[in-house]
Design an enzyme around this catalytic site. Structure first.
Site, PDB file in Angstrom:
ATOM      1  N   HIS A 661       0.848  -1.196   0.000  1.00 50.94           N
ATOM      2  CA  HIS A 661       0.000   0.000   0.000  1.00 50.94           C
ATOM      3  C   HIS A 661       0.884   1.248   0.000  1.00 50.94           C
ATOM      4  CE1 HIS A 661      -2.925   3.017   1.036  1.00 50.94           C
ATOM      5  NE2 HIS A 661      -2.218   3.333   2.107  1.00 50.94           N
ATOM      6  N   HIS A 714      -9.761  10.648   3.796  1.00 48.01           N
ATOM      7  CA  HIS A 714      -9.321  11.892   4.434  1.00 48.01           C
ATOM      8  C   HIS A 714     -10.472  12.865   4.629  1.00 48.01           C
ATOM      9  CE1 HIS A 714      -5.790   9.997   2.604  1.00 48.01           C
ATOM     10  NE2 HIS A 714      -5.264  10.297   3.759  1.00 48.01           N
TER      11      HIS A 714
HETATM   12  N1  GLN Z   1      -1.972  -0.424   7.215  1.00 46.59           N
HETATM   13  C1  GLN Z   1      -1.892   0.950   7.623  1.00 46.59           C
HETATM   14  C2  GLN Z   1      -3.257   1.430   8.053  1.00 46.59           C
HETATM   15  O1  GLN Z   1      -4.222   0.948   7.534  1.00 46.59           O
HETATM   16  C3  GLN Z   1      -1.393   1.828   6.493  1.00 46.59           C
HETATM   17  C4  GLN Z   1      -1.235   3.239   6.941  1.00 46.59           C
HETATM   18  C5  GLN Z   1      -0.692   4.199   5.896  1.00 46.59           C
HETATM   19  O2  GLN Z   1      -0.889   4.054   4.726  1.00 46.59           O
HETATM   20  N2  GLN Z   1      -0.010   5.211   6.301  1.00 46.59           N
HETATM   21  O3  GLN Z   1      -3.380   2.305   8.875  1.00 46.59           O
HETATM   22 ZN    ZN Z   2      -2.164   5.026   3.233  1.00 48.30          ZN
END
Ligand code: GLN
Ligand code: ZN
Length: 776
Positions: A661, A714
Site C-alpha cells: 500500500h 481523508h
Molecule cells: N496499514 C496501515 C493502516 O491501515 C497503512 C497506513 C498508511 O498508509 N499510512 O493504517
Molecule cells: Zn495510506
C-alpha cells in the site's frame, strides 16, 4: 552595489538556521488545539508562542551563539507564514460563513485546516523531509501586499532585549516554487510569473527590517539544491540581485539546505550578498569554493540538523580549517533548521538510565547548539584541545562507542545480509503466482478489502492510557484489544467484505509498533518532531544491527483468522517506511540497514505464512518520501529501496499473495519502481488523481494487481454507491477486471465509525453492482 549598512554589519561566528517551535513539552500544540476547540483565546496562543520564542532566544545566547534567528516560531507552517506575509491568500479563507472578514489568525487557520465551507490549502512534503508544508495558491489575479507588522515587532523586541536578531524569510524562488496555480488561474500560469511583482515587497521588507534593528537577514533558498532549469536559475539570479541592490538593507545571508547547490553555487558566489549558508552534511564539502566566496561569510552547515547523532568534532574542525582560507569569514552552524529534531536529551531520563551508551551517542537540538558553539570556540582559540576539551572528549567517546558497541556489529546479521543473492529477491512469474493464489483462496472478481486499520476509538486510546498509567495490566489490555478484533471481524463479515483485516487496534503507530519489538531500535520518551501543524511524531532511533527476537504480529493475525472463514490479510510495515520514519544510523549505508530490516520482515512473512495466512500486506507509504531531490541521485535510491522490499517479501510461496500500500504522494515518476516491487496487489492513493495513476500504470505496462483507493478516507464525507461504482467503472476501463481490487485509499484509523461504516457498505454495494455489469 552593496550598501554601507551591509558592509558594517557585525560578523557572526555561530548560529543555527532555525529551531524547533512546538515547545519542549508540546505546549504550543496543546494551546493551539485548545483554541480550535474553543477552549483558549487567541491571546493565550500568542502568549505561549511568545514565551517559547523568548526561551529559545535566551538559550541560544546562553549557549554562546552570536546571531539569533527570528520569525521562526510559526503557529502552523513557515510556508503559510511567508504566504501570509506577502498577502498570498486564497479568497475562500478570508470570509466566514456569514460573509464577514475573518480576523488574521482565523484566516490563517482557515487556510491551514479548512472550514465547513472552504477546503484548506493542499499540503505536501517539504523537500525530502517528513515535514509537510501548505501549498499557497496563486493566480495572475492575486494582488500581493506586505503584512510585516508582526515580524517587525518581533525583531524590535529581540533587539531591545540585546539579541543580535536575524529575521528569517523564505526566499522568493523557494516560496513561488512551493506554490501552485489557483483553480481559476489562466492556462499556462506559473507561480514564478509573480516574481517581478513580489521582489519589490521583499525590498521594502528588507529596508524596514534594517530600521527595526536587524543587522542581518536570512533568506532561505533550499530550492537551489533541486534540479533547476535555465529559466529558474535565471529567476534566482535576478531575485538575488534585486534583494542585494536594496538600499539601506541588513546584510544578507542566503541559506541553502538539504543538498548541494550544484550549478547554483557559482550564482551564489556572484550574488551581491554578504553570506551564504551551505549544508555540508547532505550536500558534501565542496572541493574548491568559487572565488566569489573570498569576500563573503560562509555559514558552514557542518553539524547535522536532521539526524540525532553527535557530531565528529575532530573531523568537523579539519573541514572548517580547510575551508577557512577560501572565504572572507567562516561561521559555524547546523546543516538546516533544527525543526527536524527533538528539543533535547534532558527529557530522556528513562532512556539514559536504560541505555547510557546510546544516549552518549545522541545529540538533539539543544546538544547540537552546544556543538555549534564549541566548534566556533575551537576555531577562535589558540589551543582548541584545551578550549573545548569537554566537547571533544564527548565526541570522541561517541565515536568509540559507535565502533565498539556490540549491538552495532552483530555477526549473524552481517553474514545474513552479505549472503543475500538475486534468488532471494525473485518470486515465480506473476501469472504462475496469480493462478496458485486463485486456487488457494477463492475470491469473487473485484474483491473488496480495506487497507488495515479500523477507527482508533476513544475507548481504544483510553485503554492504552490506562495501561501506561498502570491502571490495567498487560493481560487486561490484550483482552481489550482482542475484544476489538472480534468486533472488527464481525463488522467486516456483516459488511460483506471479501478479504478481512484484524484492524490494528494494538498498534500505536505503524513504525513504532515494530521498532519496539526489534533489536537495534530504541524509542524516546519525548522525542517529538513536528510533522505538520500541531501534528507531531516521535520517530524511533534505529541505532544498531536489526534483528527480530520473536514473531511480532503472528498471534494477532492467527487470532483474527480463527474468528472467520473468510481470508484475513496479515499486516506489516515495509523496510523503506521503517527507515523513512525513524532516525537512522549513519555508520553503515542506508541500503545495508534497509536489508537488515527487510530480513526481519522476511522472517515475519514466513511465520505468518506458516500460521496459515494466505495474504500478507507490506505497507510502503513512504517509498516516495525518501526520493532524493536531484534526479541524478534517484536511481541509486530506487535500486536499494526496491531490493529491500523484494527481500522482505520474495520468500513467500507463489500461493501467498503479497499486497502493498502506498499513499500521500504523486507517483508518476515512480511507476517503474512500483512495478519492480513485484507485489501481487498494490493499493494506492494519489494526491490528485487516483484514477489518473491507474491509467498511467496501465500505459506503462504495469501487469500486476491494483487497488485504486475509491473511497477518500481523508474526508468525513460518505460517498454514494453510484459515485463509487463510477470510479470503479473508470478503473475497470483502464485495467483488466481480473487484476482490479476495491478498497479505500488509506487506513481508517483517523475516521469515526459513523463515517466509515456506511462508506464501506456503499463500497461493497458498488463492487457488487459493477461485478454484475461486467458479468452481464
Ligand atoms: N496499514 C496501515 C493502516 O491501515 C497503512 C497506513 C498508511 O498508509 N499510512 O493504517
Ligand atoms: Zn495510506
Amino acid at each position: 552595489m552593496t550598501t554601507t549598512t551591509s558592509t558594517t554589519a557585525p560578523a557572526f561566528a555561530a548560529t543555527v538556521p532555525g529551531l524547533p517551535r512546538i515547545g519542549p513539552d508540546r505546549e504550543l500544540k496543546r494551546v493551539i488545539e485548545a483554541h480550535w476547540a474553543g477552549r483558549a483565546e487567541a491571546g493565550e496562543v500568542l502568549a505561549v508562542r511568545d514565551r517559547l520564542r523568548r526561551d529559545a532566544r535566551d538559550r541560544l545566547l546562553a549557549a554562546g551563539l552570536d546571531s539569533v534567528p527570528v520569525g521562526v516560531h510559526s503557529l502552523y507552517d513557515q510556508v503559510l507564514d511567508a504566504a501570509a506575509l506577502f498577502g498570498m491568500h486564497a479568497p475562500r479563507h478570508l470570509l466566514d460563513a456569514a460573509g464577514e472578514p475573518r480576523d488574521v489568525l482565523a484566516a490563517y487557520f482557515a487556510a491551514a485546516r479548512g472550514t465547513a465551507e472552504a477546503a484548506p490549502l493542499e499540503m505536501t512534503k517539504w523537500f525530502d523531509t517528513n515535514y509537510h508544508h501548505l501549498v499557497p495558491e496563486l493566480s495572475e489575479a492575486t494582488s500581493l501586499t506586505l503584512h510585516d507588522e508582526a515580524l517587525l515587532a518581533e525583531v524590535r523586541e529581540a533587539v531591545a532585549a540585546g539579541a543580535p536578531a536575524r529575521p528569517v524569510l523564505i526566499g522568493p524562488l523557494t516560496l513561488l516554487r512551493a506554490a501552485k496555480p489557483a483553480a481559476g488561474a489562466a492556462a499556462g500560469f506559473d507561480p514564478l510569473d509573480k516574481l517581478e511583482e513580489l521582489l519589490p515587497h521583499y525590498r521594502t521588507l528588507l529596508a524596514r527590517l534594517r530600521v527595526a534593528g536587524a543587522d542581518w537577514v536570512q533568506i532561505d533558498e533550499p530550492a537551489l539544491v533541486t534540479d533547476l532549469g535555465e529559466a529558474e536559475l535565471d529567476a534566482a539570479r535576478r531575485a538575488l540581485a534585486a534583494l542585494g541592490e536594496t538600499p539601506d538593507r541588513p546584510a544578507i545571508l542566503v541559506q541553502t539546505y538539504f543538498g548541494d547547490p550544484g550549478p547554483a553555487l557559482d550564482l551564489l558566489a556572484a550574488a551581491p550578498v554578504e553570506a551564504v549558508g551551505l549544508d555540508l552534511v547532505a550536500g558534501g564539502v565542496p572541493e574548491r569554493l568559487p572565488a566569489g566566496f573570498a569576500d563573503k561569510t560562509l555559514l558552514t552547515g557542518i553539524v547535522d540538523g536532521r539526524n540525532v547523532w553527535r557530531a565528529d568534532l575532530d573531523a568537523a574542525l579539519a573541514t572548517l580549517r580547510a575551508l577557512a582560507p577560501q572565504v572572507g569569514h567562516l561561521a559555524v552552524g547546523t546543516s538546516c533548521s533544527l525543526l527536524h529534531v527533538p528539543y533535547g536529551l534532558a527529557a530522556e531520563t528513562a532512556l539514559a538510565e536504560r541505555d547510557p551508551e546510546l544516549v552518549a551517542r545522541l545529540a538533539f537540538a539543544e546538544e547540537k547548539i552546544t556543538e555549534v558553539a564549541a566548534l566556533a570556540t575551537a576555531l577562535a582559540a589558540a589551543d582548541p584541545e584545551r578550549a573545548i576539551a569537554g566537547a571533544l572528549a564527548a565526541s570522541r567517546r561517541a565515536a568509540r562507542l559507535t565502533a565498539e558497541d556490540p549491538r552495532l556489529h552483530r555477526a549473524a546479521v552481517r553474514e545474513r545480509v552479505a549472503a543475500v543473492d538475486e534468488a532471494d529477491l525473485a518470486r515465480a512469474p506473476y501469472p504462475e503466482r496469480a493462478a496458485a493464489q486463485a486456487a488457494a483462496t477463492a475470491l469473487p472478481p473485484l474483491p473488496t478489502t480495506t487497507i488495515g486499520s479500523f477507527p482508533q476509538t476513544a475507548q481504544l486510546r483510553a485503554a492504552r492510557a490506562r495501561l501506561r498509567a498502570g491502571e490495567i495490566d498487560e493481560a487486561a489490555y490484550r483482552e481489550r484489544m482482542r475484544e476489538e478484533v472480534r468486533e472488527v471481524i464481525a463488522l467486516q463479515e456483516d459488511l460483506g467484505l471479501d478479504v478481512l483485516v484484524h484492524g490494528e487496534p494494538e498498534r500505536n503507530d505503524m513504525v513504532q509498533y515494530f521498532a519496539e519489538q526489534l533489536d537495534g531500535y530504541a524509542a524516546t520518551a519525548a522525542g517529538w518532531v513536528q510533522s505538520y501543524g500541531t501534528r507531531c511524531v516521535r520517530p524511533p532511533i534505529l541505532f544498531g544491527d536489526v534483528a527480530r527476537p520473536r514473531p511480532m504480529t503472528v498471534d494477532w493475525a492467527r487470532f483474527a483468522a480463527s474468528l472467520t472463514d473468510r481470508p484475513v490479510k496479515g499486516m506489516l510495515t515495509g523496510p523503506v517506511t521503517m527507515l523513512a520514519w525513524s532516525f537512522v544510523r549513519e555508520d553503515i549505508p542506508a541500503a545495508d540497514t534497509a536489508a537488515q530490516v527487510a530480513l526481519a520482515i522476511r522472517d515475519e512473512v514466513a511465520d505468518l505464512e506458516a500460521a496459515g495466512l494466505a495474504i500478507i500486506q507490506v505497507d510502503e507509504p513512504a517509498l516516495r518520501e525518501l526520493l532524493p531531490p536531484r534526479a541524478a541521485d534517484r536511481p541509486a535510491y530506487l535500486d536499494w529501496s526496491v531490493r529491500a522490499f523484494r527481500l522482505a517479501t520474495a520468500g513467500a510461496a507463489p500461493a501467498t499473495a503479497i499486497h502493498t500500500h502506498m499513499c500521500y504522494s504523486e507517483f508518476g515518476e515512480l511507476i517503474d519502481s512500483i512495478a519492480a516491487l513485484d507485489a501481487d496487489v498494490t493499493s494506492i492513493e494519489a494526491a490528485r488523481s487516483t484514477m489518473g495513476i491507474v491509467a498511467d500504470l496501465d500505459r506503462a505496462g504495469f501487469a500486476l494487481g491494483i487497488g485504486p483507493g475509491i473511497y477518500d478516507i481523508h474526508s468525513p464525507r460518505v460517498p454514494g454507491v453510484e459515485e463509487l461504482a463510477e470510479s470503479l467503472r473508470r478503473a475497470a476501463a483502464a485495467v483488466p477486471a481480473d487484476r482490479l481490487w476495491v478498497n479505500p485509499d488509506c487506513g481508517l484509523k483517523t475516521r469515526r465509525p459513523e463515517e466509515c461504516v456506511p462508506a464501506l457498505r456503499n463500497m461493497v454495494a458498488a463492487a457488487r453492482r459493477v461485478r454484475a455489469e461486467l458479468a452481464g
